[in-house]
Design a protein around this motif. Structure first.
Motif, PDB file in Angstrom:
ATOM      1  N   VAL A  94      77.561  86.376  26.712  1.00 37.88           N
ATOM      2  CA  VAL A  94      76.093  85.915  26.405  1.00 37.88           C
ATOM      3  C   VAL A  94      75.393  85.720  27.612  1.00 37.88           C
ATOM      4  CG1 VAL A  94      74.978  83.496  25.723  1.00 37.88           C
ATOM      5  CG2 VAL A  94      76.851  84.713  24.163  1.00 37.88           C
ATOM      6  N   ARG A  96      71.763  84.091  29.107  1.00 42.55           N
ATOM      7  CA  ARG A  96      70.804  83.193  28.789  1.00 42.55           C
ATOM      8  C   ARG A  96      69.529  83.176  29.871  1.00 42.55           C
ATOM      9  NH1 ARG A  96      72.968  79.868  24.722  1.00 42.55           N
ATOM     10  NH2 ARG A  96      75.130  79.841  24.705  1.00 42.55           N
ATOM     11  N   ALA A 100      68.826  77.234  25.028  1.00 41.39           N
ATOM     12  CA  ALA A 100      68.774  76.961  23.431  1.00 41.39           C
ATOM     13  C   ALA A 100      70.043  76.965  22.868  1.00 41.39           C
ATOM     14  CB  ALA A 100      68.171  78.217  23.094  1.00 41.39           C
ATOM     15  N   GLY A 101      70.180  76.816  21.796  1.00 43.47           N
ATOM     16  CA  GLY A 101      71.509  76.891  20.856  1.00 43.47           C
ATOM     17  C   GLY A 101      72.641  76.017  21.439  1.00 43.47           C
ATOM     18  N   SER A 102      73.891  76.795  21.399  1.00 46.99           N
ATOM     19  CA  SER A 102      75.051  75.737  21.891  1.00 46.99           C
ATOM     20  C   SER A 102      74.900  75.345  23.065  1.00 46.99           C
ATOM     21  CB  SER A 102      76.133  76.791  21.470  1.00 46.99           C
ATOM     22  OG  SER A 102      76.415  77.774  22.367  1.00 46.99           O
ATOM     23  N   PHE A 103      74.355  76.201  24.023  1.00 45.83           N
ATOM     24  CA  PHE A 103      74.114  75.620  25.498  1.00 45.83           C
ATOM     25  C   PHE A 103      73.310  74.368  25.509  1.00 45.83           C
ATOM     26  CE2 PHE A 103      72.045  75.576  29.950  1.00 45.83           C
ATOM     27  CZ  PHE A 103      73.338  76.289  30.413  1.00 45.83           C
ATOM     28  N   ASP A 131      84.735  81.679  17.861  1.00 49.82           N
ATOM     29  CA  ASP A 131      84.360  82.273  19.207  1.00 49.82           C
ATOM     30  C   ASP A 131      84.329  80.895  20.387  1.00 49.82           C
ATOM     31  OD1 ASP A 131      83.828  84.438  17.534  1.00 49.82           O
ATOM     32  OD2 ASP A 131      81.819  84.270  17.664  1.00 49.82           O
ATOM     33  N   ASP A 177      67.953  84.442  24.639  1.00 42.42           N
ATOM     34  CA  ASP A 177      69.367  84.800  25.069  1.00 42.42           C
ATOM     35  C   ASP A 177      69.773  85.759  24.296  1.00 42.42           C
ATOM     36  OD1 ASP A 177      69.759  83.425  22.468  1.00 42.42           O
ATOM     37  OD2 ASP A 177      70.365  81.382  23.426  1.00 42.42           O
ATOM     38  N   ALA A 178      70.930  86.240  24.495  1.00 41.25           N
ATOM     39  CA  ALA A 178      71.444  87.253  23.584  1.00 41.25           C
ATOM     40  C   ALA A 178      73.086  87.388  23.749  1.00 41.25           C
ATOM     41  CB  ALA A 178      70.858  88.708  24.063  1.00 41.25           C
ATOM     42  N   LYS A 179      73.586  87.997  22.845  1.00 37.51           N
ATOM     43  CA  LYS A 179      75.245  88.422  22.979  1.00 37.51           C
ATOM     44  C   LYS A 179      75.398  89.740  23.036  1.00 37.51           C
ATOM     45  CE  LYS A 179      77.461  88.775  19.253  1.00 37.51           C
ATOM     46  NZ  LYS A 179      77.797  90.118  18.563  1.00 37.51           N
ATOM     47  N   GLY A 200      71.513  89.296  16.757  1.00 39.93           N
ATOM     48  CA  GLY A 200      72.508  88.530  18.158  1.00 39.93           C
ATOM     49  C   GLY A 200      71.585  88.285  19.311  1.00 39.93           C
ATOM     50  N   CYS A 201      70.404  87.611  19.013  1.00 42.30           N
ATOM     51  CA  CYS A 201      69.620  87.297  20.187  1.00 42.30           C
ATOM     52  C   CYS A 201      68.586  86.254  19.601  1.00 42.30           C
ATOM     53  CB  CYS A 201      69.158  88.372  20.986  1.00 42.30           C
ATOM     54  SG  CYS A 201      67.651  89.294  20.096  1.00 42.30           S
ATOM     55  N   ARG A 202      67.981  85.633  20.552  1.00 45.00           N
ATOM     56  CA  ARG A 202      66.964  84.664  20.252  1.00 45.00           C
ATOM     57  C   ARG A 202      65.475  85.491  20.858  1.00 45.00           C
ATOM     58  NH1 ARG A 202      70.879  80.570  20.687  1.00 45.00           N
ATOM     59  NH2 ARG A 202      71.030  79.388  18.752  1.00 45.00           N
ATOM     60  N   ARG A 218      69.184  80.684   9.958  1.00 41.29           N
ATOM     61  CA  ARG A 218      70.224  79.478  10.123  1.00 41.29           C
ATOM     62  C   ARG A 218      69.440  78.136  10.049  1.00 41.29           C
ATOM     63  NH1 ARG A 218      70.969  82.199  15.475  1.00 41.29           N
ATOM     64  NH2 ARG A 218      72.911  83.419  15.533  1.00 41.29           N
TER      65      ARG A 218
HETATM   66  N1  UDP Z   1      75.204  84.933  19.263  1.00 46.71           N
HETATM   67  C1  UDP Z   1      75.670  85.857  18.250  1.00 46.71           C
HETATM   68  N2  UDP Z   1      77.080  85.793  17.755  1.00 46.71           N
HETATM   69  C2  UDP Z   1      77.844  84.763  18.014  1.00 46.71           C
HETATM   70  C3  UDP Z   1      77.404  83.809  18.510  1.00 46.71           C
HETATM   71  C4  UDP Z   1      76.263  83.995  19.315  1.00 46.71           C
HETATM   72  O1  UDP Z   1      75.011  86.912  18.061  1.00 46.71           O
HETATM   73  O2  UDP Z   1      78.925  84.935  17.188  1.00 46.71           O
HETATM   74  C5  UDP Z   1      73.872  85.121  19.871  1.00 46.71           C
HETATM   75  C6  UDP Z   1      73.058  84.057  19.261  1.00 46.71           C
HETATM   76  O3  UDP Z   1      72.233  84.737  18.296  1.00 46.71           O
HETATM   77  C7  UDP Z   1      72.177  83.685  20.258  1.00 46.71           C
HETATM   78  C8  UDP Z   1      73.203  83.987  21.716  1.00 46.71           C
HETATM   79  O4  UDP Z   1      74.332  84.662  21.259  1.00 46.71           O
HETATM   80  O5  UDP Z   1      71.202  84.630  20.779  1.00 46.71           O
HETATM   81  C9  UDP Z   1      73.550  82.615  22.211  1.00 46.71           C
HETATM   82  O6  UDP Z   1      74.334  81.540  20.990  1.00 46.71           O
HETATM   83  P1  UDP Z   1      74.884  80.288  21.330  1.00 46.71           P
HETATM   84  O7  UDP Z   1      76.133  80.266  22.135  1.00 46.71           O
HETATM   85  O8  UDP Z   1      73.645  79.440  21.697  1.00 46.71           O
HETATM   86  O9  UDP Z   1      75.402  79.764  19.836  1.00 46.71           O
HETATM   87  P2  UDP Z   1      74.440  79.360  18.406  1.00 46.71           P
HETATM   88  O10 UDP Z   1      73.718  78.582  18.767  1.00 46.71           O
HETATM   89  O11 UDP Z   1      73.845  80.611  18.012  1.00 46.71           O
HETATM   90  O12 UDP Z   1      75.709  79.084  17.578  1.00 46.71           O
END
Ligand code: UDP
Length: 238
Positions: A94, A96, A100-103, A131, A177-179, A200-202, A218
């Motif tokens: 990932v 960033r 955003a998100g989990s971070f 994950d 961000d992106a995975k 797979g990204c924001r 989501r």
């Molecule tokens: N992401 C993804 N697949 C996953 C987890 C995350 O494509 O299984 C992407 C998600 O869309 C974002 C980036 O990775 O663009 C970072 O995700 P984050 O760790 O913030 O987790 P989230 O909030 O999406 O659960």
């Protein structure tokens, strides 16, 4: 001539993988399924597969032009992408640029803070474990990747992210961000694999910060099909 499809060898959440008459090539089929929260939330979104395939092909071209090796061979039709057969490493990279998100959640931060420079995080690809975040030493000790492979994946992910940030920026959109996922070829080389799509990204519209990615689904912010059609129009101008 493109090889013919043989059998479905993997059913993913939004994609299928098919073997072909060429043992070194597989077909990724992009479906209309949308899932979130590790498959807990599900829907079928009309045209999503075709929109995501078209955007993926364009974005793989962009990163390929930036010097990143990829698994893509060519698209075969509206939903099927012919790819080199690779072994996907069970480590998701990932990158960033913006909090955003989990971070944001993990460190108690507001979404939207611009980071001084893009940072890389590694996650173990495992639906059963949701994950989990993993560090380099654990990924190596557990045999998920060699140390040099992690270094290479991180460098390629940053290179990919820089190219895609510039591309989206030129369309008035911030890549937050992106995975990225990587595969090992039969010869042992690493290539960028999987898909490059708004699943797979924001992506945030510059100025308004309107979300143009899977967070729309989501978080129930708007219609995902309309959002992806808008993105597609911005990318292809039609
Ligand atoms: N992401 C993804 N697949 C996953 C987890 C995350 O494509 O299984 C992407 C998600 O869309 C974002 C980036 O990775 O663009 C970072 O995700 P984050 O760790 O913030 O987790 P989230 O909030 O999406 O659960």
């Amino acid at each position: 001539m493109a090889p013919e499809l043989q059998a479905k060898i993997y059913q993913g959440k939004a994609k299928e993988v098919w073997s072909t008459t060429d043992p070194d090539q597989v077909v990724l089929r992009f479906t209309d399924a949308a899932t979130a929260f590790n498959g807990v939330k599900k829907a079928s979104i009309d045209e999503k597969g075709a929109l995501n395939l078209a955007m993926s092909v364009k974005l793989f071209d962009v990163v390929s032009d930036a010097g990143v090796p990829t698994h893509v061979v060519e698209s075969l039709n509206d939903t099927d992408l012919l790819c080199h057969r690779v072994t996907i490493l069970p480590v998701e990279v990932v990158v960033r640029s913006v909090v955003a998100g989990s971070f944001a959640k993990r460190y108690g931060l507001e979404e939207g803070m611009l980071l001084d420079q893009p940072l890389v995080e590694l996650f173990h690809k495992s639906d059963d474990l949701d994950d989990p975040l993993v560090n380099d030493d654990a990924a190596v000790a557990l045999g998920w990747a060699k140390h040099w492979e992690l270094q290479c994946m991180k460098e390629l992910a940053l290179q990919t992210h820089a190219a895609l940030s510039a591309f989206w920026g030129a369309h008035g959109i911030t890549l937050v961000d992106a995975k990225y996922e990587f595969g090992r070829t039969a010869a042992g080389a690493l290539v960028l694999a999987d898909e490059l799509t708004p699943d797979g990204c924001r992506l945030w519209e510059q100025g308004t910060q309107r979300k143009l990615d899977k967070d729309v689904f989501r978080r129930d912010l708007a219609d995902l099909g309309d959002t992806y059609r808008e993105l597609h129009e911005r990318v292809f101008g039609s």
